[in-house]
Design an enzyme around this catalytic site. Structure first.
Site, short mmCIF file in Angstrom:
data_model
loop_
_atom_site.label_atom_id
_atom_site.label_comp_id
_atom_site.label_asym_id
_atom_site.label_seq_id
_atom_site.Cartn_x
_atom_site.Cartn_y
_atom_site.Cartn_z
N SER A 147 0.85 -1.20 0.00
CA SER A 147 0.00 0.00 0.00
C SER A 147 0.88 1.24 0.00
O SER A 147 1.93 1.26 0.67
CB SER A 147 -0.87 0.03 1.26
OG SER A 147 -1.59 -1.17 1.38
N GLU A 230 0.32 -2.32 13.87
CA GLU A 230 -0.53 -2.30 12.68
C GLU A 230 -1.96 -2.69 13.04
O GLU A 230 -2.92 -2.08 12.60
CB GLU A 230 0.02 -3.27 11.64
CG GLU A 230 -0.83 -3.38 10.38
CD GLU A 230 -0.14 -4.14 9.25
OE1 GLU A 230 0.78 -4.94 9.54
OE2 GLU A 230 -0.52 -3.94 8.09
N GLU A 363 -7.91 -15.57 9.77
CA GLU A 363 -7.51 -16.92 10.25
C GLU A 363 -6.26 -16.83 11.12
O GLU A 363 -6.18 -17.45 12.18
CB GLU A 363 -7.24 -17.86 9.05
CG GLU A 363 -8.45 -18.23 8.23
CD GLU A 363 -8.79 -17.17 7.17
OE1 GLU A 363 -8.17 -16.09 7.19
OE2 GLU A 363 -9.70 -17.43 6.37
C1 FAD Z 1 -5.71 -4.04 1.00
C2 FAD Z 1 -4.42 -4.71 1.37
C3 FAD Z 1 -3.33 -3.94 1.70
C4 FAD Z 1 -2.11 -4.55 2.04
N1 FAD Z 1 -1.04 -3.74 2.31
C5 FAD Z 1 0.16 -4.31 2.59
C6 FAD Z 1 1.31 -3.48 2.78
O1 FAD Z 1 1.24 -2.25 2.71
N2 FAD Z 1 2.51 -4.06 3.01
C7 FAD Z 1 2.64 -5.42 3.10
O2 FAD Z 1 3.74 -5.86 3.36
N3 FAD Z 1 1.56 -6.24 2.91
C8 FAD Z 1 0.33 -5.71 2.65
N4 FAD Z 1 -0.77 -6.53 2.43
C9 FAD Z 1 -0.55 -7.99 2.42
C10 FAD Z 1 -1.21 -8.75 3.54
O3 FAD Z 1 -0.55 -8.52 4.75
C11 FAD Z 1 -1.16 -10.24 3.12
O4 FAD Z 1 -1.99 -10.36 1.99
C12 FAD Z 1 -1.63 -11.15 4.23
O5 FAD Z 1 -0.67 -11.19 5.24
C13 FAD Z 1 -1.93 -12.57 3.73
O6 FAD Z 1 -0.87 -13.13 3.03
P1 FAD Z 1 -1.10 -13.81 1.60
O7 FAD Z 1 -1.87 -12.84 0.74
O8 FAD Z 1 0.23 -14.27 1.10
O9 FAD Z 1 -2.06 -15.04 1.84
P2 FAD Z 1 -1.65 -16.52 2.32
O10 FAD Z 1 -0.68 -16.41 3.42
O11 FAD Z 1 -1.29 -17.32 1.11
O12 FAD Z 1 -3.01 -17.04 2.92
C14 FAD Z 1 -4.09 -17.52 2.11
C15 FAD Z 1 -5.18 -18.03 3.04
O13 FAD Z 1 -4.71 -19.12 3.85
C16 FAD Z 1 -4.91 -18.86 5.23
N5 FAD Z 1 -3.84 -19.42 6.04
C17 FAD Z 1 -2.51 -19.36 5.79
N6 FAD Z 1 -1.81 -19.94 6.81
C18 FAD Z 1 -2.74 -20.37 7.72
C19 FAD Z 1 -2.67 -21.01 9.00
N7 FAD Z 1 -1.50 -21.35 9.55
N8 FAD Z 1 -3.84 -21.27 9.65
C20 FAD Z 1 -5.04 -20.92 9.12
N9 FAD Z 1 -5.17 -20.33 7.91
C21 FAD Z 1 -4.03 -20.03 7.23
C22 FAD Z 1 -4.89 -17.33 5.29
O14 FAD Z 1 -5.47 -16.85 6.46
C23 FAD Z 1 -5.66 -16.96 4.03
O15 FAD Z 1 -7.04 -17.04 4.23
C24 FAD Z 1 -2.00 -5.97 2.09
C25 FAD Z 1 -3.12 -6.75 1.75
C26 FAD Z 1 -4.32 -6.14 1.40
C27 FAD Z 1 -5.50 -7.01 1.06
#
Ligand code: FAD
Length: 393
Positions: A147, A230, A363
């Site tokens: 972001s 955060e 989650e």
């Molecule tokens: C609007 C928006 C703004 C963002 N801004 C930033 C930013 O400025 N900087 C930054 O660094 N990041 C940012 N993010 C990223 C955000 O922090 C990540 O998308 C988030 O941490 C999830 O990681 P992932 O997308 O890789 O999903 P994944 O980790 O691949 O997860 C996919 C799904 O699996 C579930 N899951 C994974 N592991 C487990 C577990 N152990 N137990 C239960 N469920 C699990 C997750 O909860 C999720 O539902 C942003 C995201 C959004 C949507």
């Protein structure tokens, strides 16, 4: 400094010396910072007076009554909510001196280079490398969902500095200059059509060792400070009753009696009570904060915020029927802030989908609450003691 009257006097002295109706906005904000009235719990010389955090309200009330400008907190949410408390806790005096003032005034916007393709929820798996070369670190890798990267001057960055260590131990925390050669920011469009966030490619970016925050290999511990802040920043904002999503849907309810049904009424009441519980829980969390740094409890407010935002924006769309679905502005924009309440219901509904992902997915927050608040058994982790380079990715 613990006396509210003294703080009130200082605030009035600032207003006398810099009449907000005639003073340039930035000059006023700089003077406010220098007077220690930016965040009163910060130390002298860094925008504060070492006062209890709760006394900030005394300053804010006086300044609001005088019509003083604010520092547009929505525009630099990551800087104010996450970077500043981390720099305050782990930064050197030089780093605090360099970064905090322009961060607070909004002259320099910050972003957060944490998430990677393959390292989101499992953030400690990150693969962006930082290799030391004399007084600098050479950084290569890719970040995602960043972001504000398109507006940012600086980034908080975590990178792997020792692939031979287990994943949590080989990470170091840096401040990265987003204008440096090798930093490339590419927009990512969201479900709303807007691109608030970005992919960021880092190719041979040279980060001075003076911009390392904390010790080499201490990045994970420091990142926890950022992540805990955060969650408070996202879910624990001070708000009057009926602010935000609940206010929008309650207003529609009052103004459009022809749309009401019994079932929707029950859902509105339940959402209203939920919003009030979340608001008061946030208030309690802020009181805890005055006694120290945020703990894992912030996970609860962030979780509740996301659930309520989705429930209430969904309720509003249902209430409005076809009108609620009329969002059709898919033009590509690069907004500086996320505007939840100034836009139409359909936009709010779509944007709220991201609330349960950004700042930690629901989650993962439930896992944190289970383990660190309720003390339930932890998830099984087989990779805790395995060197990062040997992990399957
Ligand atoms: C609007 C928006 C703004 C963002 N801004 C930033 C930013 O400025 N900087 C930054 O660094 N990041 C940012 N993010 C990223 C955000 O922090 C990540 O998308 C988030 O941490 C999830 O990681 P992932 O997308 O890789 O999903 P994944 O980790 O691949 O997860 C996919 C799904 O699996 C579930 N899951 C994974 N592991 C487990 C577990 N152990 N137990 C239960 N469920 C699990 C997750 O909860 C999720 O539902 C942003 C995201 C959004 C949507």
């Amino acid at each position: 400094m613990t006396d509210p009257d003294e703080l009130r006097r200082r605030t009035r002295a600032l207003l006398d010396a810099h009449d907000p109706t005639g003073t340039d906005r930035l000059d006023f904000l700089r003077a406010r910072y220098d007077a220690g009235l930016a965040w009163v719990h910060f130390p002298h010389g860094h925008g504060g007076l070492g006062a209890p955090r709760a006394l900030q309200a005394v300053v804010d009330t006086e300044l609001a009554a005088a019509g003083a400008p604010d520092n547009d907190p929505g525009r630099n949410g990551i800087g104010l909510g996450m970077a500043a408390p981390t720099i305050l806790r782990y930064g050197t005096e030089e780093q605090k001196e360099r970064f905090l003032r322009p961060l607070w005034t909004g002259e320099e916007v910050w972003c957060q280079l944490f998430s990677e393709p393959g390292a989101g929820s499992d953030l400690a798996a990150l693969a962006t490398r930082a290799v030391r070369d004399g007084d600098t670190w050479v950084v290569d890798g890719q970040k995602v969902w960043t972001s504000s990267a398109h507006n940012a001057r600086w980034a908080i960055l975590i990178a792997r500095t020792d692939p031979d260590l287990p994943k949590h131990r080989g990470i170091t925390y840096f401040v990265c200059d987003m204008t440096d050669p090798g930093v490339e920011v590419r927009p990512l469009r969201q479900i709303t059509g807007e691109a608030e966030f970005n992919e960021v490619f880092l190719t041979g970016v040279r980060v001075p060792d003076a911009h390392r925050l904390g010790g080499v290999g201490e990045g994970w511990k420091i990142a926890q400070t950022t992540l805990n802040n955060e969650r408070v920043a996202i879910g624990g904002q001070r708000a009057p009753r009926e602010a935000g999503m609940v206010g929008k849907v309650a207003t529609t309810w009052r103004e459009r009696p022809e749309l009401r049904t019994h079932g929707l009424h029950r859902r509105l009441l339940s959402g209203w009570v939920g919003a009030e519980v979340a608001r008061l829980t946030g208030e309690r969390l802020r009181q805890q904060l005055t006694a120290g740094h945020p703990g894992p409890e912030g996970a609860g407010t962030k979780l509740a915020f996301a659930r309520l935002a989705q429930e209430l924006s969904g309720l509003e769309v249902e209430l409005l029927g076809e009108e609620g679905l009329s969002y059709d502005d898919w033009s590509m924009r690069r907004p500086e802030t996320v505007d939840f309440t100034g836009r139409e219901a359909g936009y709010r509904y779509l944007r709220a989908k991201g609330n349960s992902i950004e700042g930690g997915t629901s989650e993962i927050l439930r896992n944190i609450i289970a383990e660190r608040v309720l003390g339930l058994p932890a998830e099984a982790r087989t990779d805790k003691d395995v060197p990062w380079k040997e992990l399957a990715r």
